[in-house]
Design a protein around this motif. Structure first.
Motif, PDB file in Angstrom:
ATOM      1  N   ASN A 402       0.825  -1.204   0.000  1.00  0.00           N
ATOM      2  CA  ASN A 402       0.000   0.000   0.000  1.00  0.00           C
ATOM      3  C   ASN A 402       0.862   1.258   0.000  1.00  0.00           C
ATOM      4  O   ASN A 402       2.020   1.237   0.433  1.00  0.00           O
ATOM      5  CB  ASN A 402      -0.911   0.025   1.229  1.00  0.00           C
ATOM      6  CG  ASN A 402      -2.247  -0.613   0.949  1.00  0.00           C
ATOM      7  OD1 ASN A 402      -2.419  -1.332  -0.038  1.00  0.00           O
ATOM      8  ND2 ASN A 402      -3.217  -0.373   1.825  1.00  0.00           N
ATOM      9  N   GLY A 429       0.533  -0.200  -4.562  1.00  0.00           N
ATOM     10  CA  GLY A 429      -0.866   0.178  -4.557  1.00  0.00           C
ATOM     11  C   GLY A 429      -1.160   1.646  -4.630  1.00  0.00           C
ATOM     12  O   GLY A 429      -0.289   2.480  -4.873  1.00  0.00           O
ATOM     13  N   THR A 430      -2.406   1.953  -4.388  1.00  0.00           N
ATOM     14  CA  THR A 430      -2.954   3.276  -4.602  1.00  0.00           C
ATOM     15  C   THR A 430      -2.629   4.211  -3.447  1.00  0.00           C
ATOM     16  O   THR A 430      -2.290   3.794  -2.351  1.00  0.00           O
ATOM     17  CB  THR A 430      -4.480   3.199  -4.757  1.00  0.00           C
ATOM     18  OG1 THR A 430      -5.031   2.572  -3.591  1.00  0.00           O
ATOM     19  CG2 THR A 430      -4.847   2.388  -5.969  1.00  0.00           C
ATOM     20  N   THR A 431      -2.755   5.500  -3.728  1.00  0.00           N
ATOM     21  CA  THR A 431      -2.523   6.506  -2.697  1.00  0.00           C
ATOM     22  C   THR A 431      -3.663   6.502  -1.690  1.00  0.00           C
ATOM     23  O   THR A 431      -4.725   5.951  -1.907  1.00  0.00           O
ATOM     24  CB  THR A 431      -2.432   7.909  -3.313  1.00  0.00           C
ATOM     25  OG1 THR A 431      -3.616   8.142  -4.079  1.00  0.00           O
ATOM     26  CG2 THR A 431      -1.229   8.039  -4.202  1.00  0.00           C
ATOM     27  N   SER A 432      -3.407   7.119  -0.562  1.00  0.00           N
ATOM     28  CA  SER A 432      -4.434   7.309   0.451  1.00  0.00           C
ATOM     29  C   SER A 432      -4.157   8.639   1.124  1.00  0.00           C
ATOM     30  O   SER A 432      -3.182   9.315   0.831  1.00  0.00           O
ATOM     31  CB  SER A 432      -4.387   6.174   1.479  1.00  0.00           C
ATOM     32  OG  SER A 432      -3.231   6.302   2.293  1.00  0.00           O
ATOM     33  N   TYR A 435      -0.563   8.645   2.690  1.00  0.00           N
ATOM     34  CA  TYR A 435       0.563   8.055   1.983  1.00  0.00           C
ATOM     35  C   TYR A 435       1.874   8.662   2.467  1.00  0.00           C
ATOM     36  O   TYR A 435       1.943   9.790   2.942  1.00  0.00           O
ATOM     37  CB  TYR A 435       0.402   8.214   0.467  1.00  0.00           C
ATOM     38  CG  TYR A 435       1.010   9.478  -0.091  1.00  0.00           C
ATOM     39  CD1 TYR A 435       2.338   9.491  -0.499  1.00  0.00           C
ATOM     40  CD2 TYR A 435       0.282  10.657  -0.189  1.00  0.00           C
ATOM     41  CE1 TYR A 435       2.922  10.636  -0.987  1.00  0.00           C
ATOM     42  CE2 TYR A 435       0.857  11.807  -0.682  1.00  0.00           C
ATOM     43  CZ  TYR A 435       2.178  11.799  -1.079  1.00  0.00           C
ATOM     44  OH  TYR A 435       2.749  12.935  -1.554  1.00  0.00           O
ATOM     45  N   ARG A 462       0.876   1.043  -9.884  1.00  0.00           N
ATOM     46  CA  ARG A 462      -0.393   1.665 -10.256  1.00  0.00           C
ATOM     47  C   ARG A 462      -0.203   3.147 -10.558  1.00  0.00           C
ATOM     48  O   ARG A 462       0.665   3.813  -9.986  1.00  0.00           O
ATOM     49  CB  ARG A 462      -1.426   1.470  -9.146  1.00  0.00           C
ATOM     50  CG  ARG A 462      -1.668   0.002  -8.808  1.00  0.00           C
ATOM     51  CD  ARG A 462      -2.856  -0.157  -7.896  1.00  0.00           C
ATOM     52  NE  ARG A 462      -2.941  -1.523  -7.378  1.00  0.00           N
ATOM     53  CZ  ARG A 462      -3.989  -1.975  -6.709  1.00  0.00           C
ATOM     54  NH1 ARG A 462      -5.033  -1.192  -6.475  1.00  0.00           N
ATOM     55  NH2 ARG A 462      -4.006  -3.221  -6.257  1.00  0.00           N
ATOM     56  N   ASN A 464      -1.843   5.704  -9.762  1.00  0.00           N
ATOM     57  CA  ASN A 464      -2.036   6.650  -8.649  1.00  0.00           C
ATOM     58  C   ASN A 464      -1.361   6.154  -7.375  1.00  0.00           C
ATOM     59  O   ASN A 464      -1.818   6.428  -6.279  1.00  0.00           O
ATOM     60  CB  ASN A 464      -3.528   6.891  -8.398  1.00  0.00           C
ATOM     61  CG  ASN A 464      -4.284   5.603  -8.105  1.00  0.00           C
ATOM     62  OD1 ASN A 464      -3.779   4.512  -8.326  1.00  0.00           O
ATOM     63  ND2 ASN A 464      -5.505   5.738  -7.618  1.00  0.00           N
ATOM     64  N   SER A 465      -0.246   5.432  -7.526  1.00  0.00           N
ATOM     65  CA  SER A 465       0.566   5.100  -6.356  1.00  0.00           C
ATOM     66  C   SER A 465       1.286   6.362  -5.891  1.00  0.00           C
ATOM     67  O   SER A 465       1.183   7.423  -6.497  1.00  0.00           O
ATOM     68  CB  SER A 465       1.559   3.984  -6.697  1.00  0.00           C
ATOM     69  OG  SER A 465       2.359   4.351  -7.788  1.00  0.00           O
TER      70      SER A 465
END
Length: 603
Positions: A402, A429-432, A435, A462, A464-465
């Motif tokens: 993540n 994985g994707t951003t949050s 991050y 990805r 938008n990682s």
């Protein structure tokens, strides 16, 4: 085509690279455009534009065509500027000055320094911990987090430019995190690896060294003589097994108290399998070895949305110095293994090695639907080593890292993929909202497709990682492998030049990667709970991977269900003065445990 990059290699040359296109018949070649006008055609995925003018910006696009010819759309335009110098840049930046290191808390040290200068321009800085590369940054500050209280850390910094000219190092500066002088001592002493000759983050934990020995004499879920009696105890301790067979659970065993060694190698043949639930590590300084955990799909047991074989969690404080070695995790409805912190706790210094993660259940009882997952390195996890493992017959997350995790090493694992899906491989994985600057080193992994599957990349980043993601990629195999290490990476439109780290941004001391050509032989021989004493499930999985057969399953019943393990008893005689430290640095008990581990590992 995706992933187009343009980089000036000199004042008169720009090199272009891109990912191959696909076509329902075949791709014949590519057009290269300069300022939206055709420049050339090529049948490869790279082109060097020579004879250019110094100090000039050039704009490029690429399109693909087939034999008809049908033409793809253009890529987005990318630009590169040739340096103004008429000769190649061979001058290194000046050494950074004014380096300071200040402990801002018991778990963080903040570094600052003055900027370097360069005849062309400074690109960034390397930060070193104990004279090994810790990180790269383009700024003149860096915060080193997830540290141990009461510990001294030594740092240096160097500068580099776009031509990979490196300055000399700064002088070393040290900072000591406060705390740690009273109460329970921290486990990672920076000295002896808990497994002889092993390397990885957290490997120097003391685990249960010098503690009380608890004998597991029955297969009960709880009570005297059970595994849970040992895991629930407090203080340094070692769990040894005088019984083999299956432990039936309806709830996870949660390890909340630190300093524990679980020595599954001490069980008589055929060893221990935990069924119905998993093992949850929610503390620090843990060594877990030589167990099989297969939670399954029964209606009783932990919530199927989070029914893992192994979890590392941090709920009421940090979890760290954790080594999971020679285990098997399978038949889960969520991940085979996961790490996941919380707002009140981080996870760091974790090594997962020499293990089998296989046959996560696909169309099962998970509320998430189709869900066959391997390893998730998740929220607030850092400094994680994943090494010498087998991921087989697992849909995805092999592993998934993540964007709120960082400092991850994925080294010398074997991935066997048996279905067509875009994210079945090593996946970032994707951003949050939380991050962090992601750093990863991915080296020497061996990615194998089952016969008849379409080619896919070994590594997926990805789109938008994490925006400031830096990754070192070297010697990873896969069906798209060429001499270019990035040929096995799917960047989803992100620029390779912005992602690429020329040196490992994270690397645990002492780790030596083997070539990917040696990984399959090593992993199939050495991975799993008991390589010399496999149960029927592990034996079948290894055989199917070797023969390129088998596939993802929906239920244990698809492959014959749980084998019946013999219940055998073997009283154990401990060595004399078992907690006495020998000249090797290990106690007599540890040396005894090491010998028993070799007997089931074949080393």
């Amino acid at each position: 085509p995706t992933g187009l990059t343009a980089a000036a290699s000199s004042s008169t040359q720009i090199n272009l690279k891109w990912n191959p296109s696909t076509d329902n018949v075949a791709v014949t070649g590519y057009y290269v455009y300069l300022n939206d006008k055709p420049l050339t055609t090529t049948t490869t995925t790279s082109f060097s534009h020579t004879g250019l003018t110094a100090g000039t910006t050039y704009n490029y696009r690429v399109s693909a065509y087939d034999a008809v010819p049908n033409h793809s759309a253009w890529t987005s335009s990318v630009a590169a500027t040739t340096p103004s110098a008429t000769t190649n840049d061979t001058t290194a930046p000046t050494v950074p000055t004014g380096l300071t290191a200040v402990a801002s808390s018991s778990t963080q040290v903040d570094l600052k320094w003055n900027p370097s200068t360069d005849d062309v321009g400074v690109t960034g800085y390397y930060v070193y911990l104990n004279d090994r590369i810790l990180a790269q940054t383009t700024t003149t500050t860096f915060s080193h987090t997830g540290l141990t209280a009461g510990t001294t850390y030594n740092y240096r910094v160097s500068a580099y430019d776009a031509a990979s000219n490196d300055s000399a190092w700064t002088a070393s500066v040290a900072a000591t995190t406060p705390g740690g002088s009273s109460g329970t001592p921290q486990g990672d002493t920076g000295g002896l690896p808990v497994i002889p000759g092993a390397a990885g983050f957290g490997i120097n934990t003391k685990a249960g060294r010098g503690g009380t020995v608890y004998r597991v004499t029955n297969l009960n879920a709880s009570g005297d003589g059970s595994l849970k009696a040992c895991t629930d105890a407090s203080g340094p301790r070692v769990c040894i097994f005088e019984v083999s067979g299956t432990i039936y659970l309806t709830a996870d065993i949660v390890i909340r108290n630190p300093y524990i060694t679980i020595a599954g190698q001490t069980a008589p043949s055929p060893g221990i399998t935990v069924r119905g639930a998993g093992i949850n590590i929610a503390t620090h300084d843990v060594l877990l070895q030589h167990l099989r955990v297969r939670p399954g799909d029964a209606t009783t047991g932990p919530d199927p949305i989070n029914r893992d074989a192994f979890k590392v969690e941090a709920v009421n404080g940090d979890s760290y110095n954790i080594v999971i070695d020679h285990v098997t995790g399978s038949w889960v409805t969520d991940e085979a293994i996961s790490t996941w912190g919380s707002s009140t706790g981080k996870i760091y210094d974790v090594t997962i090695r020499n293990s089998i993660f296989s046959e996560s259940l696909y169309d099962s009882i998970s509320p998430d639907g189709l869900h066959s997952c391997g390893l998730l390195i998740g929220y607030r996890s850092s400094r994680v080593t994943v090494m010498n493992n087998l991921f087989a017959f697992v849909g995805f997350r092999n592993p998934l890292i993540n964007a709120d995790a960082t400092d991850v090493m994925i080294v010398n694992n074997m991935l066997y993929r048996t279905r067509n899906y875009a994210q079945d491989q090593i996946d970032f994985g994707t951003t949050s909202s939380s991050y962090v600057p992601m750093r990863a080193s991915v080296q020497g992994n061996h990615f194998v497709l089952a016969p008849g599957l379409s080619a896919i990349n070994t590594i997926n980043i990805r789109s938008n990682s994490a925006p400031d993601f830096k990754i070192f990629v070297k010697d990873n195999s896969g069906p798209l492998m060429t001499s270019d290490p990035w040929s096995v990476v799917r960047t989803n439109g992100r620029s390779i030049s912005s992602l690429n780290s020329s040196t490992p941004p994270v690397w645990a001391p002492g780790v030596v990667a083997m070539p990917h050509t040696e990984v399959e032989k090593y992993v199939l021989a050495k991975a799993g709970a008991r390589p010399l004493d496999r149960d029927p499930v592990d034996s079948r999985v290894i055989t199917q991977v070797r023969n390129r057969t088998g596939g993802i399953i929906n239920s244990p019943s698809d492959v014959g269900g749980y084998p019946t393990l013999a219940v055998n008893y073997r009283p154990l005689s401990l060595p004399a003065d078992y907690n006495t430290v020998t000249a090797s640095g290990y106690t007599n008990l540890e040396l005894w445990l090491h010998e028993m581990a070799r007997a089931v590992e074949g080393q």
